[in-house]
Scaffold this motif. Structure first.
Motif, PDB file in Angstrom:
ATOM      1  N   SER A  70       4.108  -6.076   0.136  1.00  0.00           N
ATOM      2  CA  SER A  70       5.534  -6.260  -0.183  1.00  0.00           C
ATOM      3  C   SER A  70       5.954  -7.719   0.026  1.00  0.00           C
ATOM      4  O   SER A  70       6.663  -8.303  -0.799  1.00  0.00           O
ATOM      5  CB  SER A  70       6.418  -5.375   0.698  1.00  0.00           C
ATOM      6  OG  SER A  70       5.957  -4.068   0.640  1.00  0.00           O
ATOM      7  N   VAL A  71       5.487  -8.308   1.146  1.00  0.00           N
ATOM      8  CA  VAL A  71       5.847  -9.707   1.431  1.00  0.00           C
ATOM      9  C   VAL A  71       5.270 -10.614   0.332  1.00  0.00           C
ATOM     10  O   VAL A  71       5.958 -11.510  -0.180  1.00  0.00           O
ATOM     11  CB  VAL A  71       5.327 -10.130   2.832  1.00  0.00           C
ATOM     12  CG1 VAL A  71       5.460 -11.630   3.031  1.00  0.00           C
ATOM     13  CG2 VAL A  71       6.085  -9.392   3.912  1.00  0.00           C
TER      14      VAL A  71
ATOM     15  N   ALA B  52       0.445   1.176   6.836  1.00  0.00           N
ATOM     16  CA  ALA B  52       1.801   0.608   6.847  1.00  0.00           C
ATOM     17  C   ALA B  52       1.735  -0.922   6.832  1.00  0.00           C
ATOM     18  O   ALA B  52       2.507  -1.595   6.132  1.00  0.00           O
ATOM     19  CB  ALA B  52       2.574   1.092   8.065  1.00  0.00           C
ATOM     20  N   MET B  53       0.765  -1.478   7.581  1.00  0.00           N
ATOM     21  CA  MET B  53       0.645  -2.947   7.618  1.00  0.00           C
ATOM     22  C   MET B  53       0.229  -3.497   6.256  1.00  0.00           C
ATOM     23  O   MET B  53       0.722  -4.532   5.810  1.00  0.00           O
ATOM     24  CB  MET B  53      -0.362  -3.372   8.694  1.00  0.00           C
ATOM     25  CG  MET B  53       0.245  -3.349  10.081  1.00  0.00           C
ATOM     26  SD  MET B  53      -0.865  -3.935  11.327  1.00  0.00           S
ATOM     27  CE  MET B  53      -0.843  -5.670  11.012  1.00  0.00           C
TER      28      MET B  53
ATOM     29  N   VAL C 176       0.823  -2.104   3.321  1.00  0.00           N
ATOM     30  CA  VAL C 176       1.999  -2.002   2.440  1.00  0.00           C
ATOM     31  C   VAL C 176       2.974  -3.150   2.724  1.00  0.00           C
ATOM     32  O   VAL C 176       3.505  -3.799   1.818  1.00  0.00           O
ATOM     33  CB  VAL C 176       2.688  -0.639   2.614  1.00  0.00           C
ATOM     34  CG1 VAL C 176       4.038  -0.617   1.911  1.00  0.00           C
ATOM     35  CG2 VAL C 176       1.800   0.470   2.076  1.00  0.00           C
ATOM     36  N   LEU C 177       3.169  -3.436   3.995  1.00  0.00           N
ATOM     37  CA  LEU C 177       4.090  -4.509   4.404  1.00  0.00           C
ATOM     38  C   LEU C 177       3.601  -5.863   3.869  1.00  0.00           C
ATOM     39  O   LEU C 177       4.385  -6.648   3.304  1.00  0.00           O
ATOM     40  CB  LEU C 177       4.174  -4.546   5.929  1.00  0.00           C
ATOM     41  CG  LEU C 177       5.289  -5.416   6.501  1.00  0.00           C
ATOM     42  CD1 LEU C 177       6.629  -4.726   6.325  1.00  0.00           C
ATOM     43  CD2 LEU C 177       5.044  -5.724   7.956  1.00  0.00           C
ATOM     44  N   LEU C 178       2.296  -6.117   4.007  1.00  0.00           N
ATOM     45  CA  LEU C 178       1.736  -7.395   3.540  1.00  0.00           C
ATOM     46  C   LEU C 178       1.878  -7.541   2.022  1.00  0.00           C
ATOM     47  O   LEU C 178       2.264  -8.607   1.517  1.00  0.00           O
ATOM     48  CB  LEU C 178       0.258  -7.515   3.937  1.00  0.00           C
ATOM     49  CG  LEU C 178       0.001  -7.861   5.399  1.00  0.00           C
ATOM     50  CD1 LEU C 178      -1.496  -7.826   5.702  1.00  0.00           C
ATOM     51  CD2 LEU C 178       0.549  -9.237   5.742  1.00  0.00           C
TER      52      LEU C 178
END
Lengths: 180, 156
Positions: free
Chosen positions: A19-20, A12-13, A15-17
């Motif tokens: 996306s940012v 999840a982290m 994917v988050l990175l």
């Protein structure tokens, strides 16, 4: 926390990175404002050339140029009076305004440029030498095509000084082109 | 399912996701590059427009002069007439300067009058940019300055 949960959290982290990072790329690459070279060049040339060509233009009034009319207008006593097509007599300030309005009609207004033309008098305490309000009696339109009060955003300002010699001081013809 | 099979399925899943991300990344990079190329092409076209405009403004064949001093942004009507008379003999030279473009001198005061200085637009072009630049038009015989503008259309 179990090992499986930790892996999911890690994923999840990541994917988050990603996306940012993508958001940054979109913001700075795709939505970045373009520098418009031509527009910037055109506005500078129009401002500079318009004032210079306008000041030099010969009018039908006693062979005076606009610069001569503005010079007379800025003096404490005006000597140039010009016949108006409607039969009345205009002073040098009004005749200059009439001719400048004619010039702007076929150029700046036609090209949809948002501008204001003014003439700063030698005495800093006084207002613009040109009329800010229309004078329907003599068909004198104001020399701007922006709503009042005048916009406070980005603008290009070009000036053209007209000497009042032998009297002291100068009248500064000013063209503001509003870019915002 | 045995433990070995689960590992293989996991590896295949990771590979699929990896290749999907790679395809997505390559597509994205390609899009960014394409946009950059289009912008560079547009910038080059705009620079050419500016170049043509500058060339016209500083063309000695038409510039006003007074006692060896050049009056910039001013066109002398008699020099202009000479330029127009001789233009046909030097078409190639002017094509090398102005390329695919059309240049018109529009006098707007005291009377309207248009003069085409150069026209080599051709029939095929994808787009054109128009630049208008105000100029003085000087008649040295009567010592009169008229007002007008140069309309410079450049085609791509």
């Amino acid at each position: 926390m179990k090992r499986g949960q930790l892996e999911v959290l890690g994923l999840a982290m990541i994917v988050l990175l990603i996306s940012v990072a993508l958001l940054f790329v979109v913001k700075f690459v795709f939505l970045a404002p373009r520098s418009d070279l031509r527009q910037s060049f055109t506005q500078k040339q129009i401002g500079q050339n318009f004032l210079a060509a306008m000041a030099a233009t010969s009018t039908s009034c006693q062979g005076s140029s606009i610069a001569d009319l503005v010079e007379d207008c800025g003096r404490s006593y005006g000597e140039i009076f010009c016949p108006h097509p409607n039969g009345s007599i205009l002073n040098s300030c009004d005749h200059a305004q009439l001719v400048i309005a004619n010039l702007t009609n076929s150029t700046l207004n036609e090209w949809n440029i948002r501008y204001r033309i003014s003439a700063d008098p030698p005495d800093p305490g006084e207002d613009n030498l040109f009329r800010e309000e229309p004078d329907p009696l003599n068909g004198l339109p104001p020399l701007y095509n922006v709503p009042t009060p005048f916009p406070t955003g980005a603008k290009q300002v070009k000036t053209h000084p007209v000497s009042l010699y032998p009297e002291p001081g100068v009248v500064v013809l000013r063209l503001e082109i509003f870019t915002d | 399912m045995k433990r070995g099979q689960i590992k293989i399925a996991e590896t295949i899943g990771i590979l699929v996701i990896f290749f999907l991300l790679m395809v997505f990344g390559v597509g994205f990079f390609g899009g960014v590059e394409q946009k950059g190329l289009k912008e560079a092409e547009q910038d080059a076209f705009e620079l050419r427009t500016i170049n043509v405009a500058q060339m016209v403004l500083f063309l000695p064949e038409m510039q006003c002069t007074e006692q060896e001093s050049v009056d910039i942004d001013c066109i002398d009507v008699y020099k202009l007439a000479g330029f127009l008379d001789n233009y046909d003999d030097h078409k190639l030279y002017y094509f090398s300067i102005f390329g695919k473009s059309k240049i018109t001198l529009a006098q707007t005061y005291p009377i309207y009058h248009n003069t085409t200085l150069y026209d080599n637009f051709g029939s095929e072009f994808t787009k054109k940019l128009v630049t208008n630049i105000p100029v003085s038009i000087y008649d040295p015989v009567y010592d009169v300055y008229r007002f007008g503008y140069l309309k410079i259309e450049v085609a791509q």
